[in-house]
Design an enzyme around this catalytic site. Sequence first.
Site, short mmCIF file in Angstrom:
data_model
loop_
_atom_site.label_atom_id
_atom_site.label_comp_id
_atom_site.label_asym_id
_atom_site.label_seq_id
_atom_site.Cartn_x
_atom_site.Cartn_y
_atom_site.Cartn_z
N PHE A 93 8.31 1.76 -0.71
CA PHE A 93 8.82 2.24 0.96
C PHE A 93 9.79 3.37 0.57
CE2 PHE A 93 9.40 -2.21 -0.20
CZ PHE A 93 8.02 -2.68 1.61
N TYR A 123 2.24 4.47 1.36
CA TYR A 123 2.31 5.49 2.50
C TYR A 123 0.65 5.70 2.77
CZ TYR A 123 7.32 4.44 3.36
OH TYR A 123 8.99 3.65 3.23
N HIS A 134 9.35 -9.07 6.44
CA HIS A 134 9.31 -7.39 5.59
C HIS A 134 10.14 -6.48 6.56
CE1 HIS A 134 7.26 -3.86 5.02
NE2 HIS A 134 6.32 -4.79 3.63
N ASP A 182 0.65 -1.55 0.04
CA ASP A 182 0.08 -0.03 0.15
C ASP A 182 1.14 1.38 -0.38
OD1 ASP A 182 -2.98 0.08 -0.06
OD2 ASP A 182 -2.61 0.89 1.84
#
Length: 226
Positions: free
Chosen positions: A84, A73, A192, A71
């Site tokens: 990221f 941010y 992750h 997703d």
Amino acid sequence: MIMLMQVNIDKSWQAVLSSYTDSPEFKTTIKLVGKDYSDKGKTVYPPSELVFNALAQAPFDNVKVVILGQDPYHNPGQAHGLSFSVPAAIKAPPSLVNIFKELNADMAISRTNTDLTDWAEQGVLLLNSTLTVLKNQPTSHSNFGWEDFTDYIIKSISDKKENVVFILWGAYAKSKRALIDTNKHLVLESPHPSPLSAYRGFFGSRPFSKTNTYLKSHGLSKIVWL
């Protein structure tokens, strides 16, 4: 309403994706997303002109590495269409902090620039599975059809290219492995980089050096991660 051809996407992507972007399913996705962008009572991230930023910065012909996120941010000022990554003036979110920690441990690189556009320009596709999100509402656009579109992107890269490194961090990203021909490409999997899971195997996974070793072994230029 946002449309694919209204943003700066390299022609090589348009050629690969046209059969999907011309489909009724994609038009439905764009209609749903556009409705939320047009709603003055809602805030959608990233800014509409950056929804397809990952494709704009990493043309299909240049893609050598794929780093898959889930997703965008969902806090103000963070999302700019690259998984990221956050703009340079924005404090690094916890997952990005841990990515930089592993980069330092792996390759002795001390990166401080939170904007990963330079990675994308070298052929690192920083792709989120869902390309938009409502402010402070994670996964709020996960039922809009974005995943079908981004799955199509992943499968197209796998089918049409060779020797691409797919970096899958976390269970969600690992679920996309089935889209990738592992006989033609390298898949690097780990937990992750989130603080909740980074110590379960993300730290020490050395994805950056492994990527460069693989690229070099196939006559491709290495990524400058600095």
